[in-house]
Enzyme design. Structure first.
Site, mmCIF file in Angstrom:
data_model
loop_
_atom_site.group_PDB
_atom_site.id
_atom_site.type_symbol
_atom_site.label_atom_id
_atom_site.label_comp_id
_atom_site.label_asym_id
_atom_site.label_seq_id
_atom_site.Cartn_x
_atom_site.Cartn_y
_atom_site.Cartn_z
ATOM 1 C CE1 TYR A 183 0.651 -53.329 15.118
ATOM 2 C CE2 TYR A 183 -0.726 -52.278 16.637
ATOM 3 C CZ TYR A 183 0.474 -52.407 16.266
ATOM 4 O OH TYR A 183 1.686 -51.922 16.828
ATOM 5 C CG HIS A 224 6.956 -50.169 10.940
ATOM 6 N ND1 HIS A 224 5.709 -49.572 10.268
ATOM 7 C CD2 HIS A 224 6.644 -50.802 11.712
ATOM 8 C CE1 HIS A 224 4.883 -50.260 10.812
ATOM 9 N NE2 HIS A 224 5.255 -51.198 11.858
ATOM 10 C CD GLU A 255 1.722 -51.591 12.641
ATOM 11 O OE1 GLU A 255 2.539 -52.261 12.246
ATOM 12 O OE2 GLU A 255 1.982 -50.388 13.401
ATOM 13 C CG HIS A 269 5.943 -55.731 11.764
ATOM 14 N ND1 HIS A 269 4.709 -55.965 11.409
ATOM 15 C CD2 HIS A 269 5.988 -54.572 12.619
ATOM 16 C CE1 HIS A 269 3.840 -54.943 11.921
ATOM 17 N NE2 HIS A 269 4.571 -54.218 12.496
ATOM 18 C CD GLU A 270 8.607 -53.172 14.938
ATOM 19 O OE1 GLU A 270 8.473 -52.070 14.451
ATOM 20 O OE2 GLU A 270 7.589 -53.811 15.573
#
Length: 680
Positions: free
Chosen positions: A613, A471, A496, A467-468
């Site tokens: 989210y 980004h 997100e 997930h990170e």
């Protein structure tokens, strides 16, 4: 095969240094503030604005000051030196106060608006689309008599937000347990706890850092141990409760001054949702769809809990408490689904998992990560940091350096306590036509390696990492003219989406197998373990998402109050606890907590935005189902997604971008199919 030595090229790339003293941090902040004042003074003096005499110097200043400002503010989240963290916090306050003052200048606004009116109908020979969008976003719209009041409120809110965050980062609380009280917690975890004396009794210190707290909540058999860990964590920063209460009241005042009924209406104007009715309807609709599923799951979980209590000759209970959820959820996965997360983690040692994970992104987006050792300690803020230079167009022979991505992965005192990507250096187009490449950082809190084992990632930590990294890659691959639209500078209820979409790879059988490598044997995870894990994806998904709805609904309830008397009477503690039982369904057990005091999202950044989210999952699922579900490693779709979505950042309207990608406007079909699949 490439004929060039990428490592040598990577080592030759320029990179920022991290040698600032506390005094230098403050000095830089003052210089940046002064330069911003000087730029705005210049803008205000321009009588006949043009793209050349106004927009180019104005955006050049914003582009070029962005990294240094982000860098000195970042020290408070990662520096091991408290003096630097303190200076960084003060620098942020100084910069934010100055920014609020400068962004409120009507003399500057009038000149920018004058240019906007001159060029809004001009063709691309006069002004490009992104520049026109830049001018479209310039707003102020305040009357003289209200402007000072608004500035005062914004400064106070900014300072409170910084203080809230600092309190969380500096938090160093703990709970003491005996070895017996920690029965069930993995020995590796217990070995990492500091030993101390409580009177004559030897006890173990559980901090509230993730690698300490989560295993206790997940594995401790003693309910009182879990209760103590849970409630202490919820109440760990009591001073922040008062800060958030004050912020909510100040936000209400700000909205009213600006002419809005509620703070949510003010915030949501520039979001995809546009207004609070859309958000509230979205949350209410999801709650009504998920509550029957959650209630059904809760009944099964209660039965399972009582079976466990009976097996240990303990009295049965009529309720599932908030501190029970992680424990019984995990026990259910182990016993009913044969999912042993400790065993699974053995197949995801951090270093090899990172290498394989980066390989997925390399394949999909035609990029290459080159690890560069920290031979010069000044190139990082801490020895734990890992650096990668990123290159693009590997397959097509047009080698291009596109930026730096860094990982800071383990907890330490004073460090940011969650998982996040910090886009410190946005890419932009320089005035000479060349590009400034981005510089982005992943900050996480995974378990450190021990003497006997490397750091082993739980499956949910692998998902967090994906997930990170989503980004981070969004920031690396974006190519915009201005920092204002670069990478993750998109509407908050879309930001997100790229990361959530990439989480699907951690639930895909072939990809999980490729990602895995046992820390001792190097063997990939077995089909049996993978199948059991994937089968468990939607176990208690209703309860999990209802917990998210508790957070999102609490946030919106705080910020949709339109009446002065009601905002003064708002009982945040009751609202937090009552909504948890009402929406998340788990019992508070008669215990009142102030978990909102560590709810960093709504203290700064996600206020009236936590719904994002779930909202952004609508788009994430739509993209995945249509482009990648049949073939997650489809390079053609990966490149298309890269160029149509990631590369554009926020430089175009997001709904137009998604319509272009999907060949139709986005819809919620895939989102509902995925969310409700376990209720079939």
């Amino acid at each position: 095969m490439l004929s060039v030595d990428l490592l040598s090229l990577a080592k030759a790339q320029s990179t920022p240094t991290w040698t600032h003293t506390p005094e230098e941090i403050m000095e830089i902040a003052k210089e940046l503030a002064q330069k911003e004042v000087e730029m705005n003074d210049y803008v205000a003096s321009v009588e006949e604005p043009t793209v050349e005499n106004l927009l180019i110097p104005y955006t050049k200043h914003e582009n070029e000051s962005s990294f240094l400002e982000n860098q000195i503010v970042f020290y408070q989240d990662v520096s091991a030196d408290k003096a630097k963290r303190d200076a960084s916090t003060k620098a942020e306050q100084l910069l934010q106060e100055n920014g609020i003052e400068q962004s409120s200048r009507v003399d500057v606004f009038k000149v920018l608006k004058k240019l906007h009116n001159k060029v809004k109908d001009a063709d691309e020979s006069v002004i490009d689309k992104e520049s026109k969008r830049f001018l479209d976003k310039v707003r102020i719209g305040l009357t003289d008599e209200k402007r000072d009041e608004v500035k005062k409120l914004k400064v106070e809110l900014s300072n409170l937000s910084v203080k809230f965050s600092k309190n969380l980062n500096e938090e160093n609380g703990f709970v003491l347990f005996t070895l017996e009280e920690l029965d069930g917690v993995p020995q590796d975890v217990i070995d990492g706890f500091e030993k101390t004396k409580d009177g004559e009794v030897e006890k173990l210190k559980m901090t509230f850092k993730y690698p300490d707290l989560f295993p206790v909540l997940k594995y401790a058999k003693n309910q009182e141990t879990r209760k103590a860990a849970y409630t202490s964590n919820q109440n760990k920063v009591p001073e922040n409760a008062e800060i958030l209460e004050k912020m909510v009241k100040l936000r209400f005042e700000l909205a009213k001054l600006l002419g809005y009924e509620t703070y949510s209406e003010f915030i949501l104007e520039d979001r995809l949702a546009k207004n609070q009715k859309t958000v509230l309807d979205f949350l209410d609709d999801l709650t009504s769809k998920l509550k029957p599923l959650g209630e059904k799951e809760l009944i099964s979980l209660k039965e399972f809990k009582n079976q466990d209590l009976k097996s240990r000759s303990l009295p049965t209970q009529d309720e599932i408490f908030a501190w029970d959820s992680n424990f019984y959820d995990n026990l259910l996965l182990e016993k009913e689904y044969q999912v042993d997360h400790q065993k699974i983690s053995e197949y995801f040692p951090m270093n090899s998992t990172i290498d394989k994970m980066l390989g997925f992104y390399e394949h999909l987006f035609d990029i290459k990560f080159v690890k560069v050792e920290n031979s010069d300690p000044s190139t990082v803020w801490h020895e734990d940091v890992i650096r990668f230079a990123v290159y693009q167009n590997i397959k097509y022979g047009e080698l291009e350096f596109i930026g730096w991505i860094l990982f800071d992965l383990h907890p330490r005192e004073g460090k940011y306590g969650h998982a996040a990507n910090f886009g410190l250096g946005s890419g932009y187009e320089k005035t000479d036509g060349t590009r400034q490449t981005p510089y982005t950082v992943l900050v996480c809190n995974f378990t450190k390696p021990s003497k006997n084992k490397p750091s082993l990632l739980k499956h949910n930590e692998v998902t967090t990492f994906f997930h990170e990294l989503g980004h981070g890659v969004h920031n690396i691959l974006s190519k915009t003219k201005y920092v204002r639209f670069h990478g993750t500078h998109v509407p908050r209820d879309f930001v997100e989406t790229p990361s959530q979409m990439l989480e699907f790879w951690t639930w895909s059988k072939n990809e999980l197998k490729q990602l895995s490598s046992h820390f001792e044997t190097g063997q990939p995870i077995s089909d049996e373990l993978i199948d059991q894990l994937i089968k468990s994806k939607h176990v208690n998904t209703g309860l999990f998402n209802l917990r998210q709805l508790h957070f999102g609904t609490f946030d919106m309830r705080l910020h949709t109050v339109s009446d002065k008397e009601k905002i003064e009477q708002l009982d945040m503690t009751s609202l937090w606890n009552d909504l948890r039982e009402e929406i998340a369904l788990f019992s508070n057990g008669g215990v009142t907590t102030k978990g909102y005091a560590s709810f960093g999202h709504i203290a700064g950044g996600y206020q009236s935005g936590y719904y994002g989210y779930l909202f952004s999952q609508v788009y994430a699922n739509d993209i995945y189902y249509n482009l990648f579900k049949e073939d997650p490693m489809n390079v053609e779709n990966g490149i298309r997604y890269r160029d149509l979505v990631l590369k554009k950042g926020g430089s175009e309207e997001i709904l137009d971008v998604l319509t272009d990608l999907l060949g139709r406007p986005p819809n919620s079909d895939a989102f509902l199919e995925e969310l409700l699949s376990s209720s079939a």
